[in-house]
Design an enzyme around this catalytic site. Sequence first.
Site, PDB file in Angstrom:
ATOM      1  N   HIS A  97       0.115  11.148  -9.490  1.00  0.00           N
ATOM      2  CA  HIS A  97       0.732  12.337  -8.894  1.00  0.00           C
ATOM      3  C   HIS A  97       1.120  12.103  -7.433  1.00  0.00           C
ATOM      4  O   HIS A  97       2.187  12.524  -6.991  1.00  0.00           O
ATOM      5  CB  HIS A  97      -0.195  13.548  -9.038  1.00  0.00           C
ATOM      6  CG  HIS A  97      -0.196  14.107 -10.433  1.00  0.00           C
ATOM      7  ND1 HIS A  97      -0.957  13.580 -11.442  1.00  0.00           N
ATOM      8  CD2 HIS A  97       0.514  15.126 -10.984  1.00  0.00           C
ATOM      9  CE1 HIS A  97      -0.726  14.256 -12.556  1.00  0.00           C
ATOM     10  NE2 HIS A  97       0.165  15.200 -12.307  1.00  0.00           N
ATOM     11  N   LYS A 134      -8.584  19.792 -17.526  1.00  0.00           N
ATOM     12  CA  LYS A 134      -9.706  20.724 -17.608  1.00  0.00           C
ATOM     13  C   LYS A 134      -9.860  21.485 -16.298  1.00  0.00           C
ATOM     14  O   LYS A 134      -9.408  21.027 -15.246  1.00  0.00           O
ATOM     15  CB  LYS A 134     -11.007  19.994 -17.937  1.00  0.00           C
ATOM     16  CG  LYS A 134     -11.599  19.210 -16.785  1.00  0.00           C
ATOM     17  CD  LYS A 134     -12.989  18.732 -17.127  1.00  0.00           C
ATOM     18  CE  LYS A 134     -13.535  17.758 -16.103  1.00  0.00           C
ATOM     19  NZ  LYS A 134     -14.158  18.408 -14.939  1.00  0.00           N
TER      20      LYS A 134
END
Lengths: 191, 292
Positions: free
Chosen positions: A36, A103
């Site tokens: 990212h 998550k």
Amino acid sequence: MLKLSPPFTAEKMRALKVGDEVLITGTLFTGRDAVHKHLHEGGKLPPQVNLQNGMLYHCGPVVIKDDQGRWKCVAAGPTTSIREEPYQWQVIRDYNLRGVIGKGGMGDKTLAACKEHGCVYLHAIGGAAQVLAERIKRVCGVYMMEEFGAPEAIWEFEVEDFPAVVTIDSHGNSLHKDVFAASQAELAKHL
Amino acid sequence: MNMLQDSLLELIRRTSVEIPEDVHRAILNSLEQEKKGSIAASAMQIIDQNIALAKNKSQPICQDTGSVIFYVECPPGYDQIVFEETARKAVKTATKKGFLRQNSVDSITGKNDGTNLGPGAPALHFHQHRSAEVGVKLILKGGGCENVGAQYSLPNEKLAAGRDLEGCRKVILDAVLQAQGKGCGPGILGVCVGGDRATGYEASKQQFLRKIDDNNPNPELDRLEKDIVATANKLGIGPMGFGGKTTLLGAKICVLNRVPASYFVSVSYMCWAYRRQGVSLEADGKISQWLY
């Protein structure tokens, strides 16, 4: 349980709502902190990594080579997604991501990007590395291993019936926001 | 390979692939509590299947095999240097075998040499005792739950938390609220009241060496532990933050003295994948007994 399989279209994602349990079949690319940051800074992806209309999995798996030199994934649960919150909206926009699997949930920027581009956030069960590794039928490749190391590299997995729960849908709903607000209100009663 | 290295490798393997019995009981209890057909119940079912699968396949319960933390109790004269060298070899071998992920990264360069060895990795804590026995306990603590730990300096005006047990209760419950499902709940808290910023966190982590169903010998802390669990489980955060009945499986609280100017409450969070084991060793390094 709803089955999700390719092609992953915006229409299919728009049909999902918060709380839906899904089983995903198809290709997942892993990408976490290093990937990212790399994309955010304008970095390119190797040509084999086709994220267009794809599913990105926040995961740093344990993968070892077997006796024949083939990759074998021995553990592959999700990692905490919120760390990608500053970057995720851009990746959803630039690659038309249809699903982000991780998550712990994500924040408002990701929520807005899911709504705008027809993407959902899918919550896998944190820590369930064996149940989830069993659903990985093949390790198709690994990219950027040299730069990022094994947990942070981009792994290409073929999965079958990979279980997850929709916790951010493409209509502006977030289970995380709802549970936070309700639990905060409840806590106030006990202080 | 020597006996000690074999024993430490087996300790790492078993810690990584098997949940201790006391934790497993608490998880099964939580599975029963959750409403049938809810996403909380299906999360707990997957967790239960995962525990069985990891044990049967001898593969890590969670892919984040965490910080590797050894606690060693040994008699005076025990060679700690040899122990540390042997532990490092065992960690390297366990990584090669896939019991540990390549999990140790140079914080400046970002390089991961794949060995799990480096400054602070693994972490070792030695403690001398009068007994001739050598005991080694191991905790593998994943990063997701480590990231939701919190340290509060009291008084905390925003939470209206003063320097007393009521204030401690407020900040501990705030830590649970802020963590939501991000630490892979249902979780277990290790808390230290007092100490300084370093010793407080350290002692809070050592609480994870206690069994989940034990009682605190200090009746006031015992009451607070039970109250924290009961209250947290009314908040509806639930497994993975999906909403549900079990937010915490346990809370363990200890105290250290503090200096008059400081009043820290340090909260460490352990995920449901609570990897903790221990062994007693014979003089030649062979395992004589499993401790959990």
